[in-house]
Motif scaffolding. Structure first.
Motif, PDB file in Angstrom:
ATOM      1  N   UNK A  18       0.809  -1.220   0.000  1.00 24.52           N
ATOM      2  CA  UNK A  18       0.000   0.000   0.000  1.00 24.52           C
ATOM      3  C   UNK A  18       0.844   1.273   0.000  1.00 24.52           C
ATOM      4  N   UNK A  19       2.127   1.144   0.325  1.00 21.91           N
ATOM      5  CA  UNK A  19       2.984   2.321   0.504  1.00 21.91           C
ATOM      6  C   UNK A  19       3.022   3.262  -0.710  1.00 21.91           C
ATOM      7  N   UNK A  20       3.142   2.774  -1.962  1.00 18.82           N
ATOM      8  CA  UNK A  20       3.179   3.729  -3.080  1.00 18.82           C
ATOM      9  C   UNK A  20       1.940   4.640  -3.119  1.00 18.82           C
ATOM     10  N   UNK A  21       0.762   4.088  -2.901  1.00 22.32           N
ATOM     11  CA  UNK A  21      -0.457   4.906  -2.894  1.00 22.32           C
ATOM     12  C   UNK A  21      -0.453   5.858  -1.693  1.00 22.32           C
ATOM     13  N   UNK A  22       0.031   5.392  -0.561  1.00 22.85           N
ATOM     14  CA  UNK A  22       0.128   6.226   0.639  1.00 22.85           C
ATOM     15  C   UNK A  22       1.079   7.401   0.393  1.00 22.85           C
ATOM     16  N   UNK A  23       2.222   7.131  -0.236  1.00 20.47           N
ATOM     17  CA  UNK A  23       3.198   8.189  -0.513  1.00 20.47           C
ATOM     18  C   UNK A  23       2.602   9.217  -1.479  1.00 20.47           C
ATOM     19  N   UNK A  24       1.859   8.782  -2.467  1.00 21.04           N
ATOM     20  CA  UNK A  24       1.198   9.728  -3.376  1.00 21.04           C
ATOM     21  C   UNK A  24       0.187  10.584  -2.613  1.00 21.04           C
ATOM     22  N   UNK A  25      -0.545   9.975  -1.695  1.00 18.10           N
ATOM     23  CA  UNK A  25      -1.495  10.706  -0.841  1.00 18.10           C
ATOM     24  C   UNK A  25      -0.750  11.746  -0.007  1.00 18.10           C
ATOM     25  N   UNK A  26       0.407  11.384   0.560  1.00 19.62           N
ATOM     26  CA  UNK A  26       1.216  12.329   1.334  1.00 19.62           C
ATOM     27  C   UNK A  26       1.701  13.472   0.456  1.00 19.62           C
ATOM     28  N   UNK A  27       2.195  13.166  -0.743  1.00 18.62           N
ATOM     29  CA  UNK A  27       2.678  14.204  -1.658  1.00 18.62           C
ATOM     30  C   UNK A  27       1.570  15.185  -2.011  1.00 18.62           C
ATOM     31  N   UNK A  28       0.357  14.677  -2.198  1.00 18.97           N
ATOM     32  CA  UNK A  28      -0.771  15.566  -2.493  1.00 18.97           C
ATOM     33  C   UNK A  28      -1.081  16.444  -1.279  1.00 18.97           C
ATOM     34  N   UNK A  29      -0.965  15.874  -0.074  1.00 17.04           N
ATOM     35  CA  UNK A  29      -1.154  16.658   1.141  1.00 17.04           C
ATOM     36  C   UNK A  29      -0.145  17.786   1.268  1.00 17.04           C
ATOM     37  N   UNK A  30       1.099  17.524   0.879  1.00 20.97           N
ATOM     38  CA  UNK A  30       2.121  18.580   0.850  1.00 20.97           C
ATOM     39  C   UNK A  30       1.756  19.654  -0.164  1.00 20.97           C
ATOM     40  N   UNK A  31       1.390  19.233  -1.355  1.00 24.53           N
ATOM     41  CA  UNK A  31       1.045  20.178  -2.427  1.00 24.53           C
ATOM     42  C   UNK A  31      -0.151  21.044  -2.042  1.00 24.53           C
ATOM     43  N   UNK A  32      -1.075  20.464  -1.305  1.00 26.99           N
ATOM     44  CA  UNK A  32      -2.275  21.197  -0.873  1.00 26.99           C
ATOM     45  C   UNK A  32      -2.008  22.111   0.318  1.00 26.99           C
ATOM     46  N   UNK A  33      -0.820  21.978   0.939  1.00 26.27           N
ATOM     47  CA  UNK A  33      -0.501  22.787   2.109  1.00 26.27           C
ATOM     48  C   UNK A  33      -1.068  22.244   3.405  1.00 26.27           C
ATOM     49  N   UNK A  34      -1.620  21.057   3.378  1.00 25.56           N
ATOM     50  CA  UNK A  34      -2.220  20.452   4.566  1.00 25.56           C
ATOM     51  C   UNK A  34      -1.170  19.724   5.417  1.00 25.56           C
ATOM     52  N   UNK A  35      -0.252  19.017   4.761  1.00 25.80           N
ATOM     53  CA  UNK A  35       0.753  18.209   5.457  1.00 25.80           C
ATOM     54  C   UNK A  35       2.013  19.025   5.691  1.00 25.80           C
ATOM     55  N   UNK A  36       2.513  18.999   6.931  1.00 24.64           N
ATOM     56  CA  UNK A  36       3.748  19.685   7.288  1.00 24.64           C
ATOM     57  C   UNK A  36       4.926  18.734   7.384  1.00 24.64           C
ATOM     58  N   UNK A  63      -8.914   9.984   6.803  1.00 24.32           N
ATOM     59  CA  UNK A  63      -9.834   8.912   6.408  1.00 24.32           C
ATOM     60  C   UNK A  63      -9.677   8.559   4.933  1.00 24.32           C
ATOM     61  N   UNK A  64      -9.034   9.435   4.153  1.00 24.91           N
ATOM     62  CA  UNK A  64      -8.825   9.163   2.723  1.00 24.91           C
ATOM     63  C   UNK A  64      -7.469   8.520   2.438  1.00 24.91           C
ATOM     64  N   UNK A  65      -6.644   8.354   3.464  1.00 23.64           N
ATOM     65  CA  UNK A  65      -5.338   7.701   3.306  1.00 23.64           C
ATOM     66  C   UNK A  65      -5.560   6.244   2.898  1.00 23.64           C
ATOM     67  N   UNK A  66      -4.829   5.754   1.899  1.00 23.49           N
ATOM     68  CA  UNK A  66      -4.963   4.346   1.535  1.00 23.49           C
ATOM     69  C   UNK A  66      -4.760   3.388   2.714  1.00 23.49           C
ATOM     70  N   UNK A  67      -3.906   3.740   3.662  1.00 24.94           N
ATOM     71  CA  UNK A  67      -3.762   2.881   4.847  1.00 24.94           C
ATOM     72  C   UNK A  67      -5.081   2.817   5.621  1.00 24.94           C
ATOM     73  N   UNK A  68      -5.825   3.920   5.650  1.00 22.79           N
ATOM     74  CA  UNK A  68      -7.110   3.949   6.356  1.00 22.79           C
ATOM     75  C   UNK A  68      -8.192   3.242   5.553  1.00 22.79           C
ATOM     76  N   UNK A  69      -8.273   3.537   4.266  1.00 23.93           N
ATOM     77  CA  UNK A  69      -9.357   2.954   3.468  1.00 23.93           C
ATOM     78  C   UNK A  69      -9.229   1.438   3.371  1.00 23.93           C
TER      79      UNK A  69
END
Length: 94
Positions: A18-36, A63-69
């Motif tokens: 699941x890690x590749x999808x999780x990492x993409x989710x994290x990268x999107x969080x960075x791009x959106x300014x949500x993840x620090x 809740x949208x993290x692939x690890x969560x879903x």
């Protein structure tokens, strides 16, 4: 700011798949300014995130993290109000 602690519930092989999808989710969080910040626990039993926004916003986003879903991790949410910051980290207090 919200500190989010993840604890894996499944074998590491499932996490690795699941890690590749999780990492993409994290990268999107960075791009959106949500993840620090994001990082793995040592030993690798989960991870930690620092997230901007309210507690409800952090919970909804996580809740949208692939690890969560996929039911692969449990999440603990801790609301933090930074008051003392090292030089260079002033943005975390906003």
């Amino acid at each position: 700011m919200i500190a989010v602690l993840l604890s894996y519930r499944v074998p590491i092989e499932t996490i690795d798949a699941l890690r590749p999808a999780h990492v993409e989710w994290l990268k999107q969080g960075l791009a959106d300014g949500r993840l620090l910040l994001a990082g793995r626990k040592v030993p690798v039993t989960g991870g930690m995130l620092l997230v901007r926004g309210t507690l409800d916003e952090a919970k909804a986003w996580c809740a949208t993290d692939p690890f969560a879903t996929e039911g692969a991790a449990d999440y603990e949410f801790i609301e933090v109000a930074p008051s003392i910051l090292a030089p260079g980290l002033e943005a975390l207090g906003q």
